[in-house]
Design an enzyme around this catalytic site. Structure first.
Site, short mmCIF file in Angstrom:
data_model
loop_
_atom_site.label_atom_id
_atom_site.label_comp_id
_atom_site.label_asym_id
_atom_site.label_seq_id
_atom_site.Cartn_x
_atom_site.Cartn_y
_atom_site.Cartn_z
CB SER A 141 2.61 7.52 4.21
OG SER A 141 1.56 7.13 5.07
CD GLU A 201 -4.27 0.89 7.01
OE1 GLU A 201 -3.28 1.13 7.72
OE2 GLU A 201 -4.48 1.45 5.91
CB SER A 211 4.24 -2.47 5.90
OG SER A 211 4.12 -1.58 6.98
CD GLU A 220 -3.75 12.95 17.36
OE1 GLU A 220 -3.35 12.91 18.54
OE2 GLU A 220 -3.27 12.23 16.45
CD GLN A 254 -2.84 1.02 2.44
OE1 GLN A 254 -3.60 0.05 2.45
NE2 GLN A 254 -2.84 1.94 3.39
#
Length: 411
Positions: free
Chosen positions: A150, A265, A182, A389, A147
């Site tokens: 980021s 996820e 990852s 958050e 994936q």
């Protein structure tokens, strides 16, 4: 999909599955009572393994998934046309419960990412041709998918993704960088979100692609974490040509595709954080250092126990709701992830209270410095899959119906 008359009873399915597991795996022995100095003292969140050891873990997990798939247990709740058994999702949950009673290969993160996040996303969003091309190999693990969300400059603000995908002829050219990926070094495919319109609002500026990781211009570089492991990577795209047939969904629909992926996820967090017997290990450590009667220590360990029970119940409730509803998992996954990170925070704080300087200095004593891997790795769990958050915002807006933050405050 099997017809109703073809579906075995849950009891019959479970009996056959348990018999198959007996033939193909070893029963897990009863959990031995913890004893100071006996066995491994490892309690890491992220593994501290060599590249060779990590590759061996992936190979073992892939072999087990293929064995299950070939026997009809590798895609129980999936449509038969894509290699599944076409059974209700509750049957898959029943099989997993049985599996937990057997000694199985440890599955590194990339295994779950490929099986439980990327494959379901393609099942949900892919064209018929894409499903036929990718889903069976993904579920059998003939191919593995990582994936790629980021980025160094985006962090958890996925709307700030800057990796560009520019039209060129009948395809696209990708340029940019992803990070914290990852298992990218083991992946055959990458689920990539790229910016295709630099001017549009984030909900229309991004597009989803599946990119073969051996495409010229794709470079994977492992990152060493402060806990020691190298399962994260940075991935560079330098003039990477991607066919338009590898675009998933319409141009500009990448934001919605990301939300679908993140739903899977967060749902995959069910059971996460269980890991070692943290309560038992903390009690053993407190006893070894003569602190079982310390009221602060007792309260800290009680908090760990309470958080663990809450985590387990929250995950079970969310999983039951998801099985009943079907489709893409909803915002309940955010509650599961918050419960997991809250539990690991309590474990980290209790270990720190108990061990003090022994946590920071490796004296060679069993059961002390080993906890540093958990304490150093725990903050990463608050970031992966969306920060705490962001999970709170999701719960506030999508579950409680609270208004979104004013735009001026969302800079």
């Amino acid at each position: 999909m099997n017809g109703a008359d073809d579906i075995p009873s849950r009891e019959s399915f479970a009996a056959d599955a348990e018999a198959w597991l007996e033939r193909n795996a070893t029963r897990r022995p009863p959990r031995a009572e913890l004893e100071w100095g006996v066995g491994s003292d490892g309690v890491s969140v992220f593994r501290n393994t060599s590249p060779e050891a990590e590759a061996a873990l992936v190979e073992e997990a892939v072999a087990w998934q293929r064995t299950k798939f070939d026997a009809g247990y590798g895609a129980i709740g999936w449509p038969a046309e894509f290699g599944g058994a076409g059974l209700p999702r509750s049957y898959e949950a029943a099989f997993r419960a049985l599996e937990r009673g057997f000694v199985l290969p440890h599955a590194p993160e990339i295994i779950g990412i490929s099986l439980e996040i990327e494959a379901p996303t393609i099942l949900e969003l892919g064209s018929q041709e894409q499903k036929e091309r990718w889903l069976r190999p993904l579920r059998r693990m003939d191919v593995i998918c990582c994936q790629l969300f980021s980025e160094p400059g985006a962090g958890s603000d996925l709307g700030a993704i800057s990796l560009r995908a520019d039209r060129e002829g009948d395809g696209w050219v990708l340029n940019g960088q992803k990070v914290w990926t990852s298992g990218a070094q083991f992946a055959d495919l990458g689920w990539v979100i790229a910016r295709t319109d630099p001017q549009a609002d984030r909900t229309k500026a991004l597009t989803a692609f599946v990119v073969p990781m051996d495409t010229p211009g794709v470079t994977v570089r492992p990152l060493r974490q402060m806990s020691g492991g190298t399962n994260f990577n940075e991935v560079f795209f330098d003039d990477v040509h991607v066919a338009d047939e590898d675009r998933v969904g319409p141009v500009g629909a990448g934001w919605s595709a990301m939300m679908t992926t993140l739903g899977f996820e967060r749902a995959s967090s069910e059971g996460s954080g269980g890991g070692p017997n943290f309560v038992g290990r903390l009690l053993m450590t407190a006893k070894h250092f003569g602190r079982l009667d310390d009221p602060l220590v007792r309260q800290a360990i009680a908090n760990v126990h309470a958080r663990n029970r809450m985590r387990s119940w929250t995950a079970q409730r969310a999983a039951a709701g998801a099985r009943a509803a079907g489709g893409v998992p909803g915002p309940e996954g955010s509650a599961v992830k918050l419960a997991m990170t809250g539990f690991l925070r309590e474990v980290s704080e209790a270990a720190t209270m108990l061990l003090g300087p022994s946590l920071a200095v490796d004296t060679g004593e069993w059961g002390t410095f080993a906890w540093s891997e958990l304490v150093c790795g725990f903050p990463g769990t608050r970031i992966g899959g969306g920060t705490d958050e962001i999970q709170k915002n999701t719960i506030a807006e999508r579950v409680l119906g609270l208004p979104r933050e004013p735009k001026a405050a969302r800079s």
